[in-house]
Design a protein around this motif. Structure first.
Motif, PDB file in Angstrom:
ATOM      1  N   ALA A   1     -19.116  63.468  -5.894  1.00  0.00           N
ATOM      2  CA  ALA A   1     -19.032  64.171  -7.170  1.00  0.00           C
ATOM      3  C   ALA A   1     -17.483  64.102  -7.426  1.00  0.00           C
ATOM      4  CB  ALA A   1     -19.679  65.344  -7.312  1.00  0.00           C
ATOM      5  N   LEU A   2     -16.655  64.312  -6.658  1.00  0.00           N
ATOM      6  CA  LEU A   2     -15.212  64.560  -6.677  1.00  0.00           C
ATOM      7  C   LEU A   2     -14.863  63.005  -6.729  1.00  0.00           C
ATOM      8  CD1 LEU A   2     -14.303  67.224  -4.094  1.00  0.00           C
ATOM      9  CD2 LEU A   2     -14.255  67.241  -6.717  1.00  0.00           C
ATOM     10  N   THR A   3     -15.526  62.028  -6.333  1.00  0.00           N
ATOM     11  CA  THR A   3     -14.749  60.485  -6.508  1.00  0.00           C
ATOM     12  C   THR A   3     -15.202  60.089  -7.699  1.00  0.00           C
ATOM     13  OG1 THR A   3     -15.232  60.171  -3.898  1.00  0.00           O
ATOM     14  CG2 THR A   3     -15.083  58.356  -5.216  1.00  0.00           C
ATOM     15  N   VAL A   4     -16.259  60.490  -8.086  1.00  0.00           N
ATOM     16  CA  VAL A   4     -16.928  59.751  -9.424  1.00  0.00           C
ATOM     17  C   VAL A   4     -16.010  60.528 -10.736  1.00  0.00           C
ATOM     18  CG1 VAL A   4     -18.648  59.903 -11.321  1.00  0.00           C
ATOM     19  CG2 VAL A   4     -19.296  59.442  -8.685  1.00  0.00           C
ATOM     20  N   LEU A   5     -15.659  61.661 -10.395  1.00  0.00           N
ATOM     21  CA  LEU A   5     -14.967  62.601 -11.162  1.00  0.00           C
ATOM     22  C   LEU A   5     -13.347  62.018 -11.321  1.00  0.00           C
ATOM     23  CD1 LEU A   5     -14.606  64.996 -13.490  1.00  0.00           C
ATOM     24  CD2 LEU A   5     -13.666  66.212 -11.213  1.00  0.00           C
ATOM     25  N   LEU A   6     -12.819  61.364 -10.061  1.00  0.00           N
ATOM     26  CA  LEU A   6     -11.447  61.119 -10.149  1.00  0.00           C
ATOM     27  C   LEU A   6     -11.592  59.682 -10.923  1.00  0.00           C
ATOM     28  CD1 LEU A   6      -8.673  60.900  -9.164  1.00  0.00           C
ATOM     29  CD2 LEU A   6      -9.880  60.000  -6.861  1.00  0.00           C
ATOM     30  N   PHE A   7     -12.652  58.853 -10.645  1.00  0.00           N
ATOM     31  CA  PHE A   7     -12.699  57.550 -11.443  1.00  0.00           C
ATOM     32  C   PHE A   7     -12.782  57.592 -12.936  1.00  0.00           C
ATOM     33  CE2 PHE A   7     -14.823  54.262 -13.382  1.00  0.00           C
ATOM     34  CZ  PHE A   7     -14.119  53.030 -13.074  1.00  0.00           C
ATOM     35  N   PHE A   8     -13.536  58.714 -13.389  1.00  0.00           N
ATOM     36  CA  PHE A   8     -13.648  58.880 -14.698  1.00  0.00           C
ATOM     37  C   PHE A   8     -12.432  59.391 -15.468  1.00  0.00           C
ATOM     38  CE2 PHE A   8     -18.374  58.012 -14.139  1.00  0.00           C
ATOM     39  CZ  PHE A   8     -18.381  57.328 -15.174  1.00  0.00           C
ATOM     40  N   SER A   9     -11.818  60.355 -14.822  1.00  0.00           N
ATOM     41  CA  SER A   9     -10.357  60.896 -15.099  1.00  0.00           C
ATOM     42  C   SER A   9      -9.378  59.791 -15.172  1.00  0.00           C
ATOM     43  CB  SER A   9     -10.070  61.891 -14.369  1.00  0.00           C
ATOM     44  OG  SER A   9     -10.942  63.167 -14.283  1.00  0.00           O
TER      45      SER A   9
ATOM     46  N   TYR B   1      -6.009  55.894 -18.432  1.00  0.00           N
ATOM     47  CA  TYR B   1      -6.078  54.461 -18.608  1.00  0.00           C
ATOM     48  C   TYR B   1      -6.277  54.089 -20.070  1.00  0.00           C
ATOM     49  CZ  TYR B   1      -6.144  49.409 -18.165  1.00  0.00           C
ATOM     50  OH  TYR B   1      -5.702  48.002 -18.272  1.00  0.00           O
ATOM     51  N   GLN B   2      -7.302  54.669 -20.705  1.00  0.00           N
ATOM     52  CA  GLN B   2      -7.701  54.601 -22.230  1.00  0.00           C
ATOM     53  C   GLN B   2      -6.638  54.992 -23.107  1.00  0.00           C
ATOM     54  OE1 GLN B   2     -11.620  56.186 -22.106  1.00  0.00           O
ATOM     55  NE2 GLN B   2     -12.656  54.278 -21.827  1.00  0.00           N
ATOM     56  N   ARG B   3      -6.021  56.138 -22.594  1.00  0.00           N
ATOM     57  CA  ARG B   3      -4.806  56.972 -23.438  1.00  0.00           C
ATOM     58  C   ARG B   3      -3.647  56.095 -23.409  1.00  0.00           C
ATOM     59  NH1 ARG B   3      -5.167  62.058 -25.290  1.00  0.00           N
ATOM     60  NH2 ARG B   3      -7.223  62.839 -25.351  1.00  0.00           N
TER      61      ARG B   3
ATOM     62  N   GLU C   1     -13.836  44.139 -20.119  1.00  0.00           N
ATOM     63  CA  GLU C   1     -13.384  45.203 -20.949  1.00  0.00           C
ATOM     64  C   GLU C   1     -12.476  44.441 -22.069  1.00  0.00           C
ATOM     65  OE1 GLU C   1     -13.034  49.162 -18.256  1.00  0.00           O
ATOM     66  OE2 GLU C   1     -11.268  47.886 -18.521  1.00  0.00           O
ATOM     67  N   HIS C   2     -12.064  43.241 -21.750  1.00  0.00           N
ATOM     68  CA  HIS C   2     -10.920  42.727 -22.518  1.00  0.00           C
ATOM     69  C   HIS C   2     -11.647  42.117 -23.678  1.00  0.00           C
ATOM     70  CE1 HIS C   2      -7.475  40.538 -23.816  1.00  0.00           C
ATOM     71  NE2 HIS C   2      -7.968  39.359 -23.725  1.00  0.00           N
ATOM     72  N   HIS C   3     -12.852  41.173 -23.515  1.00  0.00           N
ATOM     73  CA  HIS C   3     -13.313  40.574 -24.720  1.00  0.00           C
ATOM     74  C   HIS C   3     -14.742  40.205 -23.912  1.00  0.00           C
ATOM     75  CE1 HIS C   3     -14.518  37.601 -27.626  1.00  0.00           C
ATOM     76  NE2 HIS C   3     -13.375  38.397 -28.391  1.00  0.00           N
ATOM     77  N   PRO C   4     -15.804  40.271 -24.909  1.00  0.00           N
ATOM     78  CA  PRO C   4     -17.260  39.773 -24.568  1.00  0.00           C
ATOM     79  C   PRO C   4     -17.348  38.484 -23.828  1.00  0.00           C
ATOM     80  CG  PRO C   4     -17.371  41.233 -26.263  1.00  0.00           C
ATOM     81  CD  PRO C   4     -15.929  40.874 -26.063  1.00  0.00           C
ATOM     82  N   LEU C   5     -16.681  37.514 -24.510  1.00  0.00           N
ATOM     83  CA  LEU C   5     -16.709  36.326 -24.398  1.00  0.00           C
ATOM     84  C   LEU C   5     -16.032  35.986 -22.916  1.00  0.00           C
ATOM     85  CD1 LEU C   5     -17.718  33.256 -25.047  1.00  0.00           C
ATOM     86  CD2 LEU C   5     -15.618  33.186 -26.386  1.00  0.00           C
TER      87      LEU C   5
END
Length: 226
Positions: A6-14, A19-21, A191-195
């Protein structure tokens, strides 16, 4: 086990949220997670094997995750079909040049034959690399580390390097990331482009097949030249 996973998954999503910001290459979620977990293990002197056992549920999800990367290929296959032969040829060239470059660098630095064999197949996912490295007499642990480093490097800097080289077509970007940076590069392309993601997925799949069939023969031929 549940807490560690759970902590590893939480770290990844954080890290992904960060990165999105702030979308800068050095904040790539995979890179941040590797560095953060490594630092935690070193500072707490926590045994890595215990951590590995505690996060086995995540490990079991890796194979379905790699298979899921084929979804963009399914969605965009009508654009790949007309250039399928060219994609196969490009993938073969990429695999051959990767193996040749690694072999020449090892020869230049007078590397041990085991180390040279460990560098022969680094453009594919870790399970395939481990099998080929073991078959060639290499050191699977070194091969695995190099594959991960190449994938992370490609995921962090790949698109920027392609931009600096003025490679703009999505097909070319995806093919380059899929041939060289396997699953991590393919995830970046998606993530960059579907094609770009579709071509990266196709290139990664083709590269895996070519590597399994071609690299052992090619490496043995190179070894006979010295």
């Amino acid at each position: 086990m549940i807490m560690a996973s759970a902590l590893t998954v939480l770290l990844f999503f954080s890290a992904r949220k960060l990165y999105q910001r702030i979308s800068v290459p050095i904040l790539n979620p995979v890179l941040i997670c590797i560095l953060a977990i490594s630092a935690c293990l070193l500072l707490t002197k926590f045994d890595y094997k215990v951590y590995q056992q505690a996060t086995l549920p995540i490990h079991y999800l890796l194979e379905p995750a790699v298979v899921a990367l084929a979804y963009p290929l399914y969605k965009q296959f009508h654009q790949i079909k007309p250039v399928f032969f060219a994609l196969c040829l490009t993938s073969w060239l990429g695999v051959s040049l990767s193996t040749l470059s690694a072999f020449l660098i090892c020869q230049f630095f007078a590397a041990d034959p085991q180390l040279s064999a460990s560098m022969a197949a680094l453009s594919v996912t870790t399970p395939i690399t481990l099998l080929i490295s073991d078959y060639l007499g290499g050191i699977p642990a070194i091969a695995a580390i190099m594959v991960i480093l190449i994938g992370v490097f490609g995921g962090v800097f790949g698109l920027h390097i392609l931009h600096w080289c003025k490679v703009e077509p999505m097909q070319a970007k995806g093919t380059a990331l899929g041939v060289v940076c396997h699953a991590i590069g393919t995830a970046t392309a998606i993530e960059h482009h579907p094609l770009a993601g579709a071509f990266a997925s196709a290139a990664m799949t083709i590269t895996a097949m070519i590597t399994a069939l071609w690299v052992p023969l090619f490496y043995h031929w190179l070894a006979t030249l010295i």
